[in-house]
Design an enzyme around this catalytic site. Structure first.
Site, short mmCIF file in Angstrom:
data_model
loop_
_atom_site.label_atom_id
_atom_site.label_comp_id
_atom_site.label_asym_id
_atom_site.label_seq_id
_atom_site.Cartn_x
_atom_site.Cartn_y
_atom_site.Cartn_z
N CYS A 39 17.23 110.39 12.46
CA CYS A 39 17.05 111.84 12.58
C CYS A 39 17.75 112.28 13.86
O CYS A 39 18.14 111.45 14.68
CB CYS A 39 15.57 112.21 12.66
SG CYS A 39 14.62 111.77 11.20
N THR A 41 21.75 100.40 15.23
CA THR A 41 21.37 100.04 13.87
C THR A 41 20.15 99.13 13.90
O THR A 41 20.16 98.07 14.52
CB THR A 41 22.54 99.33 13.17
OG1 THR A 41 23.72 100.13 13.32
CG2 THR A 41 22.24 99.10 11.70
N ARG A 66 23.22 113.14 11.53
CA ARG A 66 22.15 112.16 11.65
C ARG A 66 21.03 112.41 10.64
O ARG A 66 20.10 111.61 10.54
CB ARG A 66 21.57 112.20 13.07
CG ARG A 66 22.58 111.88 14.16
CD ARG A 66 21.95 112.01 15.53
NE ARG A 66 20.95 111.00 15.77
CZ ARG A 66 21.19 109.80 16.31
NH1 ARG A 66 22.43 109.47 16.65
NH2 ARG A 66 20.22 108.94 16.49
N LYS A 69 24.33 108.83 9.36
CA LYS A 69 25.39 108.12 10.07
C LYS A 69 24.96 106.74 10.54
O LYS A 69 25.70 105.79 10.43
CB LYS A 69 25.84 108.97 11.26
CG LYS A 69 26.99 108.36 12.06
CD LYS A 69 28.25 108.28 11.25
CE LYS A 69 29.39 107.67 12.02
NZ LYS A 69 30.56 107.42 11.17
N GLU A 105 35.27 97.21 1.68
CA GLU A 105 35.19 98.48 2.42
C GLU A 105 35.73 99.64 1.60
O GLU A 105 35.17 100.73 1.63
CB GLU A 105 35.95 98.35 3.74
CG GLU A 105 35.97 99.61 4.59
CD GLU A 105 34.60 100.07 5.04
OE1 GLU A 105 34.50 101.22 5.52
OE2 GLU A 105 33.62 99.30 4.93
N ASN A 133 12.54 110.63 16.27
CA ASN A 133 13.55 109.84 15.59
C ASN A 133 13.09 108.39 15.64
O ASN A 133 12.86 107.84 16.72
CB ASN A 133 14.91 109.98 16.28
CG ASN A 133 15.95 109.04 15.69
OD1 ASN A 133 15.91 108.71 14.51
ND2 ASN A 133 16.88 108.59 16.52
N HIS A 167 34.90 83.99 -12.87
CA HIS A 167 33.51 83.51 -12.88
C HIS A 167 32.55 84.65 -13.15
O HIS A 167 31.46 84.72 -12.57
CB HIS A 167 33.19 82.81 -11.56
CG HIS A 167 34.08 81.66 -11.25
ND1 HIS A 167 33.95 80.43 -11.87
CD2 HIS A 167 35.17 81.55 -10.44
CE1 HIS A 167 34.89 79.61 -11.43
NE2 HIS A 167 35.65 80.26 -10.56
N SER A 209 28.28 96.94 15.62
CA SER A 209 27.59 98.17 15.20
C SER A 209 28.30 99.35 15.82
O SER A 209 28.48 99.39 17.04
CB SER A 209 26.12 98.14 15.65
OG SER A 209 25.51 99.40 15.53
N GLN A 210 28.69 100.32 15.01
CA GLN A 210 29.39 101.48 15.56
C GLN A 210 28.49 102.23 16.54
O GLN A 210 28.90 102.59 17.64
CB GLN A 210 29.82 102.42 14.43
CG GLN A 210 30.80 101.79 13.48
CD GLN A 210 30.60 102.31 12.06
OE1 GLN A 210 30.26 103.46 11.86
NE2 GLN A 210 30.81 101.46 11.08
N SER A 211 27.26 102.49 16.13
CA SER A 211 26.34 103.30 16.95
C SER A 211 25.67 102.49 18.05
O SER A 211 25.24 103.04 19.05
CB SER A 211 25.26 103.91 16.06
OG SER A 211 24.42 102.89 15.52
N THR A 266 29.69 98.78 6.85
CA THR A 266 31.09 98.82 7.30
C THR A 266 31.34 97.88 8.46
O THR A 266 32.40 97.24 8.54
CB THR A 266 31.45 100.27 7.68
OG1 THR A 266 31.56 101.05 6.48
CG2 THR A 266 32.76 100.34 8.42
N SER A 267 30.41 97.76 9.38
CA SER A 267 30.60 96.87 10.53
C SER A 267 30.69 95.41 10.08
O SER A 267 31.47 94.63 10.62
CB SER A 267 29.45 97.05 11.53
OG SER A 267 29.50 98.33 12.11
#
Length: 680
Positions: A2, A422, A33, A675, A550, A120, A573, A417-419, A372-373
């Site tokens: 949040c 996480t 967010r 995000k 990705e 948050n 397979h 981790s981008q942020s 993504t990370s």
């Protein structure tokens, strides 16, 4: 996930309309967010009246419209001025309870709004607290975990006033006692009618910053920080801000304080007091015990307002895709050394230089991340193994924790981790620290939890990323991990030519990405062909297995279309059973060690009448098209194999973007996503 925001003006007149706009704009900056509901609280015309609370499901603009409709209906005076006023705001990503006004924040202690809280994070023991409060006569209106917090604050306030007699309990004492009962991760801002024009913020695990804007040239001579027992009375005109993210602060001020875990920040009389929460001390000393105050220096934000604006672009995701040449340049600036006549080309990562010997002695390197990370780390794994000679394993953070997988003292654990906040990755970090591993952080957020708690690390420096679907942070992460591989690989003679070729390619990589961005219209045309499809497969192998994962993730999260990234070596397979003339399939077949194997994959898919879209290196179209069998061939520049994923992902990002826009979905705020995931 949040977004929380607060604004306090002190000794400077601000009209109610101005206060509302500051709160609304703060939420707009934080909407990435969470955007399923929102709310704010401001003061009534008199402190004897309850604070006003506005809550609405939907996005920020829904809240704004609702507030002004209510203002018109109640004749609230927007021109009324306040010399000092504290307002709080929240934008929500639902975890407990559906998006609805009753579940939106601020959450209240009950009738009269004696205590209000924006939150948050997640309170893990809220059910126990809720049952306890119900036994004490409290009733609950929402499904949230947050509602226990203001009700607990009211209980503590009422109980302490009964017990302490004439000795009034302070706002910070109430909050410290509330914190002692909370378990989980949180960032909280408290507002109370019992403590008008004061705010208290505290945090554990979730991000929170304080912003300070001085409104008089000589105000720096006055003290900002003060002891809570002796508040500042210097009367300096200031505006103070609290925010989950620097994005909401930069348009007001660049002077910030990153609030640490366990700190209680009390805004009062234009000053700030910081107390360090000590749960054990509270248990030993009772409610009125008070921890010592601390003072910390403000830092300066390295961010400009332009970074968080869309500029000439329609959407943030579009802007961030096209910013990648610049973000990659910034990521590498000062870290690549070309060398001279007698000096080899090399890489300098200042955050790691004191730990490189330890990393080189590691038994293994463990990459840990989510989404993504994780994909970025997977793309970088082969080059790290090649240059370091150290076994590299991959872990999805949540799965590592579920299995309680082995982490050893001789391991190096790399947390991506981008942020930097996480939740699953943070829990995995705590687990690795407990097991004695050397912990390395790779994040895009200075001052984040991962940046602070790891032993060392690298800031990817991709710039602010507002779109929920990561683009430029992903490519910068790959580049940082390629540089990590170069740094760990050292100066072995056997690898010198390979290292120098990679460094030369890194210098030229932004130009190659600029070339790929010229495929924008071509990818839009492809998106038009796929707009009505229900599913899309992507096959990759080697360095580009991560690209398939990705690329499919981007299509999935923003275009809301089923897409699956598949390791091409596993095609026979199981996945081959899905192939028919109606299924579109992307095959990533750029020229590397796996090229001939991907040619074989293309032939087998063509034999089963698959609708092929092949990505290949420039000049290889004839080698992959099988005499026109492919419905589309996408040619991209050839770079060093370990950096090819940076080039190859860009067309797929563009495809996901255009698919989303053509399908009529919100590309920056995809359904059910936010995000950064700060809850498990």
């Amino acid at each position: 996930m949040c977004g929380i925001f607060a604004y306090l003006n002190c000794n400077v007149k601000r009209e109610r309309s101005y206060i509302l706009q500051v709160l609304f704009n703060g939420l707009r900056r934080l909407e990435y967010r969470g955007y399923d509901s929102a709310g704010i609280s401001i003061d009534s015309s008199s402190v004897s009246l309850p604070p006003l609370v506005f809550r609405k499901e939907g996005n920020i603009e829904s809240l704004v419209k609702s507030v002004y409709q209510e203002v018109d209906a109640t004749d609230l005076n927007l021109e009324e001025s306040f010399l000092t006023h504290a307002g709080i705001a929240h934008t929500r990503w639902a975890t407990h309870g559906e998006p609805a006004p009753r579940n939106s924040h601020p959450q209240s202690s009950g009738a009269g709004n004696e205590f209000l809280v924006v939150h948050n994070g997640v309170i893990t023991n809220y059910e126990v607290l809720k049952q306890t409060l119900i036994r004490h006569g409290f009733s609950f209106e929402s499904d949230t975990d947050t509602e226990v917090i203001p009700k607990l604050a009211k209980y503590v306030f009422d109980k302490s006033n009964e017990d302490s007699g004439d000795m009034a309990v302070t706002f910070s004492q109430v909050v410290l006692e509330v914190m002692r009962h909370l378990e989980g991760a949180y960032a909280l801002i408290f507002k109370s009618r019992h403590y008008p024009n004061e705010l208290i913020a505290c945090k554990r695990g979730s991000p929170l910053l304080l912003g300070v804007k001085e409104l008089r040239e000589d105000s720096s001579k006055g003290s900002l920080f003060h002891d809570d027992k002796y508040p500042s009375q210097n009367g300096n005109p200031r505006e103070l801000f609290l925010s989950s993210d620097a994005n909401a602060l930069v348009e007001h001020t660049r002077k910030v304080l990153v609030i640490e875990d366990g700190e209680v920040v009390h805004l009062k009389d234009g000053g700030v007091s910081i107390l360090k929460f000590d749960g054990d001390k509270g248990k030993r000393g009772g409610l009125l015990s008070r921890p010592a105050s601390v003072q910390r220096a403000l830092s300066v934000l390295e961010m400009e307002v332009e970074q968080i604006n869309k500029g000439n672009y329609e959407h943030y995701m579009q802007k961030e895709i096209h910013e990648q040449p610049e973000s990659l340049t910034t990521t590498m600036r000062g870290r690549l050394i070309r060398g001279g006549t007698c000096k080899a080309k090399t890489v300098l990562l200042g955050g790691l230089k004191d730990h490189l010997k330890t990393i080189r002695r590691s038994r293994r390197i463990v990459f840990i991340g989510c989404g993504t990370s994780y994909n970025a780390a997977l793309a970088a794994r082969p080059i790290l193994e090649e240059l370091s000679g150290i076994p590299v394993t991959m872990e999805i953070a949540s799965d590592l924790l579920d299995r309680q997988g082995p982490i050893y003292r001789e391991d190096t654990a790399v947390f991506v981790s981008q942020s930097g906040e996480t939740a699953d990755t943070l829990h995995a970090l705590e687990y690795a620290l407990q097991n004695g591993a050397l912990c390395v952080g790779i994040t895009n957020t200075v001052g984040s939890v991962i940046a602070r708690k790891t032993h060392c690390g690298v800031h990817i420096n991709a710039g602010a990323e507002i779109g929920v679907a990561s683009t430029k942070a992903y490519t910068s992460q790959i580049v940082v991990m390629a540089m990590l591989a170069l740094a760990i690989g050292g100066d072995a003679i056997s690898n010198q030519a390979r290292r120098e070729a990679i460094i030369d390619c890194l210098f030229d990589l932004p130009n190659k990405v600029r070339e790929v961005l010229k495929l924008d219209q071509e990818m839009k045309d492809l998106a038009k062909l796929l707009i009505a499809e229900q599913s899309l497969l992507m096959f990759g192998r080697g360095y580009n297995y991560a690209t398939a994962l990705e690329g499919s993730l981007k299509v999935k999260e923003v275009a809301l279309m089923h897409s699956e990234g598949i390791l091409a070596g596993e095609m026979k397979h199981g996945p081959l059973a899905l192939v028919d003339e109606s299924l579109p399939i992307v095959v990533i077949a750029t020229h590397d060690a796996c090229f001939s194997k991907q040619q074989s994959v293309i032939q087998q898919l063509h034999a089963r009448k698959g609708r092929l879209i092949v990505m290949c290196s420039r000049g290889d179209a004839a080698a992959v098209s099988l005499g026109g069998a492919c419905s589309r061939v996408i040619e991209v520049p050839q770079v060093e194999d370990c950096l090819q994923p940076v080039v190859n992902i860009v067309p797929l990002q563009l495809l996901a973007y255009h698919l989303t826009v053509l399908r009529g979905y919100n590309v920056d705020q995809p359904r059910n996503l936010a995000k950064s995931v700060t809850t498990e």
